[in-house]
Design a protein around this motif. Structure first.
Motif, short mmCIF file in Angstrom:
data_model
loop_
_atom_site.label_atom_id
_atom_site.label_comp_id
_atom_site.label_asym_id
_atom_site.label_seq_id
_atom_site.Cartn_x
_atom_site.Cartn_y
_atom_site.Cartn_z
N LEU A 51 0.85 -1.19 0.00
CA LEU A 51 0.00 0.00 0.00
C LEU A 51 0.88 1.24 0.00
CD1 LEU A 51 -2.62 -0.98 2.70
CD2 LEU A 51 -3.16 -0.41 0.34
N GLU A 52 0.37 2.31 -0.62
CA GLU A 52 1.15 3.55 -0.60
C GLU A 52 1.19 4.14 0.80
OE1 GLU A 52 -0.42 6.19 -3.57
OE2 GLU A 52 -0.18 4.64 -5.10
N GLU A 53 0.07 3.98 1.50
CA GLU A 53 -0.01 4.53 2.86
C GLU A 53 0.61 3.53 3.84
OE1 GLU A 53 -2.56 3.67 1.00
OE2 GLU A 53 -3.34 5.54 0.21
N ASP A 54 0.84 4.01 5.06
CA ASP A 54 1.23 3.10 6.13
C ASP A 54 0.09 2.13 6.38
OD1 ASP A 54 3.58 4.28 6.49
OD2 ASP A 54 3.00 5.47 8.25
N PRO A 57 -8.37 -3.49 3.26
CA PRO A 57 -7.66 -3.93 4.46
C PRO A 57 -6.30 -3.24 4.61
CG PRO A 57 -8.61 -5.81 3.36
CD PRO A 57 -8.90 -4.63 2.50
N GLY A 58 -6.00 -2.83 5.82
CA GLY A 58 -4.77 -2.08 6.06
C GLY A 58 -4.98 -0.59 5.91
N ALA A 86 2.41 -7.35 4.87
CA ALA A 86 3.40 -8.17 4.16
C ALA A 86 3.10 -8.27 2.66
CB ALA A 86 3.44 -9.56 4.78
N GLY A 87 1.91 -7.80 2.26
CA GLY A 87 1.55 -7.88 0.85
C GLY A 87 1.20 -9.29 0.41
N THR A 108 -5.15 -5.43 -1.57
CA THR A 108 -5.26 -6.00 -0.22
C THR A 108 -6.64 -6.61 0.03
OG1 THR A 108 -5.81 -3.85 0.76
CG2 THR A 108 -3.51 -4.52 0.84
N ARG A 109 -7.59 -6.29 -0.83
CA ARG A 109 -8.89 -6.97 -0.72
C ARG A 109 -8.89 -8.30 -1.47
NH1 ARG A 109 -13.13 -2.67 -3.04
NH2 ARG A 109 -12.70 -0.88 -1.74
#
Lengths: 200, 741
Positions: B137-140, B230-231, B514-515, B563-564
């Motif tokens: 993700l680009e964001e934290d 998610p995340g 963790a991707g 992430t979905r």
């Protein structure tokens, strides 16, 4: 059976006055007792339905039903009941209670029971000649002689194997009593006085 | 990546005697693989060391011709920098291929061709595979969890997540926490010897929430909007608050089945003394149970009834037992009746049933018909008594309690039938419209997802994705259901459920970090890559994704949210432009595998059949069948698919064009009791296949050549039969006329 309202008085009577009567509260109507009973073909209801009838308050149906006196104490139902209900104890309790109440659900069984009990109460033992003799005479001496003649072969065989002793008639000669019969009578009287519904 | 190939062939497990290794080496002549080594037992420490030495020397793409990829995974894993492709020579080549032969030489020849083909197929796949970077993700990545619903499940989920270290936002629509737990007078017996009623314990739970410093509680608030993945969910509440959440636990609980609907059957509403079990509980809580001398509880009031609530709520029996105990506690002389269809007290709750019996509660078993209630207090009930085989009457009842069931507090979502996809567009729109009308028009989470604001539900409105195999999982990744919204359950079960869902939620934030994929492909670090320049904006991927992973951007392009994604590949099967691929799984890769099968000429009378098999259930079943000694035709080639839903129709066309005689598709059970790991994969494959028969007719090919079969892992014994029968069909249909073109 006609439609009749549930009536709690009879089940409470059973819980209070019948030996082991409270046991039936735990019955969950699975039917194992009924199907397991070797006498199921002879019974009108079988134990499971008897319990249901008690809960429904059908006093007459239960008290007059020969089922409660048909139990031979084989103990299969009691062993198999998943809820651990003492089926046999309740059955005998009901039979006993019916007699107490002056109801005779099954003539022959109750008579036999009476002679059996008298033999124990009076002599402290079962007299193998006396009890059947009295039982066969239950409807009078003429009927008794015919019924005895029917059993002649068995009687002869029992005599020749010394499984039975010879008697001319009931009480001729009288049966032998055990030592201490007075003590035994006292015990039995005490037990009778302690049975459900008779506690002082 | 620059690939440095090497192939390792194993001579163990009888492969050495059965196969000609020189011929195998020749089979790889046309590939990029020049280095081929063999070993007596490749999985032995020496064998593994042989491979490892080459990897240390620069090899980074390894083809291993030995056993199935499902076994010896520890031995044949060489880290993230090395591509490994396993060729199942043992299970799908040697073990299953000893069909009856008179001529041993011919048997050997067929088996050799089989092994050669497998080697070529997997070499082709290895040639196209790449090592990719996991998605970031680009964001934290946010690790916090939002819990929606402050009842027993919600509170416990919040506590469990907080104890495990995740910051929690707990959202409750009422002004106080508690939910239905707060409305209960007592709990039934919860611990041995299961005889005493117990306090609800709510105050302790609320105190624990208040004492926890990483739980933020928002009461009197609902969720206005949830967007993201998610995340990185961003949530806006009705009170204007907003925050980020990594994952969501939905514990919105249940509603009682409306007793008003039982007015005809059970005279509900004719008297305030005919109450539902919830109303009775409220009376008990208010201490309003005095003066009851007779009461009847009617079980399955609306439950297990096709006209009302078709399922069993699994709690009403225990609730009635508990409430019967209330009455007996207040007045031991009271006549208490429970009129039931079946008493369902699983596990230790049987002891509660026993306890109620001990207290003198009378149980009457009724049949399917509802008891007839008459009078206006005191009431009389006429009911069938199954044990007495008669109709009985109960009189002098001060109160009648209807034990109604549980309905999930979640909007019911009816999905339009899948056949609508790709149908006549007007018809499809009409079906979608009908489905929408049948759905409840409200939302808990208000998701900003293209597939709608709600969690898709199973047939009774429960938002689970697979009740038995994947508890807590909904069809929206990162959103987990807990408690009575997932299935009807009682307090103890909801407490456990909450912990499970909370841990699942935390797991999904870790996976996002963790991707990698979550269940069922947990740990998979590939993700679908879209070659956007060629996208025609047909939107099939956004519609067909079982997890709603793909949104739409401002220019109407598909907007994937990796992430979905659960990496099933359904989008890849759906895409008519074939622009969606994974680094180790793509339309091209499977197509190349199919094309690398050597098809003998018609006059050799050696047909070729490919089986595209779901690798979740069908493939393990095939391996197991082979291991159990089942035999089938050596003309069959298996190709594993991530899910049958990733089936792209171009493969069928490719296969038939290259002269393959028949194609079997092995997927999971579909329909209401589906077993598909990705919910509708096998359903989708079936829909796609229903459309292919006309294409086959157009090519003057018999539609018998392609068949879909449902295989469960428990149906190992069925496999040889299915294959034999299909081979017979192929014999009847005759060879594919496109052979040799």
């Amino acid at each position: 059976m006609a439609t009749k309202a549930y009536d709690k008085s009879f089940r409470e009577e059973v819980y209070d006055k019948v030996d082991a009567g409270e046991e039936i509260k735990l019955c969950m109507q699975c039917g194992v007792c009924g199907i397991t009973c070797p006498l199921r073909d002879e019974m009108t209801y079988g134990p499971r339905q008897i319990w249901s009838l008690i809960r429904a308050g059908k006093r007459d149906e239960v008290m007059n039903c020969s089922d409660i006196m048909l139990c031979t104490s084989c103990y299969t139902c009691k062993v198999r009941c998943p809820r651990g209900v003492k089926v046999i104890d309740v059955m005998h309790g009901l039979a006993h209670y019916a007699l107490q109440e002056g109801i005779v659900p099954r003539e022959n069984t109750s008579k036999f029971g009476k002679f059996f009990w008298n033999s124990i109460y009076k002599t402290g033992r079962i007299d193998e000649t006396e009890v059947p003799m009295r039982y066969s005479m239950r409807r009078g001496p003429i009927h008794g002689i015919f019924e005895t003649l029917e059993m002649m072969d068995i009687g002869r065989a029992l005599l020749s194997h010394k499984r039975m002793h010879f008697k001319l008639g009931p009480g001729i000669p009288p049966s032998k009593k055990i030592k201490g019969i007075k003590g035994l009578k006292k015990m039995l009287d005490k037990a009778e006085a302690m049975s459900p519904g008779k506690e002082a | 990546m620059d690939k440095n190939y090497a192939c390792y062939l194993c001579k163990g497990c009888g492969l050495g005697e059965a196969l000609d290794f020189e011929a195998l080496e020749e089979a790889l002549e046309d590939s990029d693989i020049s280095e081929v080594k063999d070993h007596e037992a490749l999985c032995s420490p020496e064998g593994v060391a042989l491979i490892q030495a080459d990897i240390d020397g620069g090899v980074n793409a390894v083809l291993i011709g030995a056993c199935s990829a499902r076994v010896k995974t520890d031995e044949f894993t060489f880290g993230k920098e090395v591509l490994v492709e396993r060729v199942p020579l043992r299970e799908q080549g040697l073990w299953c291929s000893e069909a009856e032969y008179e001529d041993e030489e011919e048997a050997g020849e067929d088996r050799q061709m089989l092994a050669d083909d497998y080697l070529r197929m997997h070499a082709a796949k290895l040639g196209k595979a790449e090592i990719g970077e996991p998605f970031q993700l680009e964001e934290d990545v946010e690790k916090g969890v939002m819990v929606v619903g402050g009842g027993v499940a919600g509170i416990n989920a919040a506590l469990a997540a907080a104890k495990a270290g995740a910051p929690v936002c707990l959202v409750e629509k009422e002004d106080a926490l508690g939910g239905y737990l707060g409305k209960m007078a007592k709990l039934g017996p919860q611990s041995p010897p299961y005889q005493e009623l117990q306090d609800t314990g709510l105050e302790e739970l609320v105190a624990e929430v208040e004492a926890a410093d990483n739980i933020k509680v928002f009461t009197g608030a609902t969720v206005e909007k949830t967007e993201g993945a998610p995340g990185n969910f961003s949530v806006t509440l009705s009170n204007g608050e907003s925050f980020r959440a990594g994952a969501i636990v939905q514990a919105t609980g249940w509603n009682p089945y409306e007793a008003e609907k039982l007015a005809d059957e059970l005279a509900y509403g004719t008297s305030d003394k005919i109450v539902s079990n919830v109303q009775f509980e409220e009376k008990a809580k208010a201490g309003d149970l005095g003066g009851i001398n007779g009461v009847a509880f009617i079980q399955c009031a609306g439950s297990r009834d096709e006209n009302h609530l078709p399922y069993c709520s699994a709690v009403c029996c225990l609730v009635s037992l508990k409430q019967a105990m209330y009455v007996k506690e207040a007045n031991p002389e009271a006549a208490v009746y429970v009129i039931y269809k079946d008493i369902r007290t699983p596990g230790q709750s049987e002891e509660v049933y026993r306890q109620a019996q001990e207290l003198g509660v009378v149980f009457i078993r009724r049949g399917e018909d509802y008891p007839a209630i008459s009078g206006s207090g005191p009431f009389a009930i006429e009911t069938q008594d199954v044990t007495l085989n008669d109709t009985v009457e109960i009189e002098d009842l001060d109160m009648v309690v209807l034990a109604t069931g549980m309905v999930p507090n979640n909007p019911s979502v009816v999905e339009p039938p899948l056949v609508a996809l790709g149908m006549d567009q007007d018809e499809a729109a009409k079906l979608a419209e009908e489905a929408k009308a049948a759905s409840d028009d409200w939302s808990v989470l208000n998701l900003e997802y293209r597939q709608g604001p709600n969690l898709p539900t199973l047939k009774y409105g429960y938002p689970d994705s697979h009740f038995i195999c994947f508890p807590y999982e909904t069809r929206r990744t990162g959103i987990y259901a807990a408690g009575a919204v997932r299935r009807p359950m009682r307090v103890t079960q909801a407490t456990e459920d909450a912990t499970g869902a909370a841990l699942k939620a935390m797991q999904s934030t870790r996976a996002a970090e963790a991707g990698v994929a979550v269940h069922p492909r947990s740990g998979d670090d590939t993700f679908p890559d879209f070659f956007m320049q060629r996208c025609t904006q047909c939107k099939r991927c956004t519609e067909e994704c079982p997890f709603g992973a793909i949104n739409e951007d401002a220019e109407a392009n598909p907007l994937p949210n990796p992430t979905r994604c659960r990496r099933c590949g359904v989008c890849m099967g759906a895409c008519p432009e074939r622009i969606i691929s994974f680094t180790d799984y793509s339309v091209d890769m499977i197509g190349s595998m199919i094309k690398s099968i050597e098809v003998p000429d018609e006059d050799e009378e050696k047909p070729r059949v490919i089986v595209l098999a779901c690798e979740n259930d069908a493939l393990p079943a095939i391996d197991l069948a082979a291991k159990n000694g089942a035999k089938w035709s050596p003309y069959v080639r298996f190709i594993p698919l991530r899910c049958l839903g990733s089936l792209n129709l171009v493969w069928i066309a490719d296969a038939l064009a290259s002269g393959i005689d028949g194609i079997l598709l092995f997927g999971c059970k579909r329909g209401d009791d589906y077993q598909c790991h990705f919910i509708k994969g096998s359903e989708l494959a079936n829909v796609r296949m229903s459309k292919i028969s006309e294409t086959l007719d157009r090519l003057v090919l018999e539609s018998d050549r392609v068949r879909v079969e449902e295989i469960g892992f428990g149906e190992v014994d069925k496999i040889p039969g299915i294959l034999d029968e299909f081979m017979e069909t192929m014999e009847e249909v005759g060879p594919n006329p496109y052979k040799g073109f």
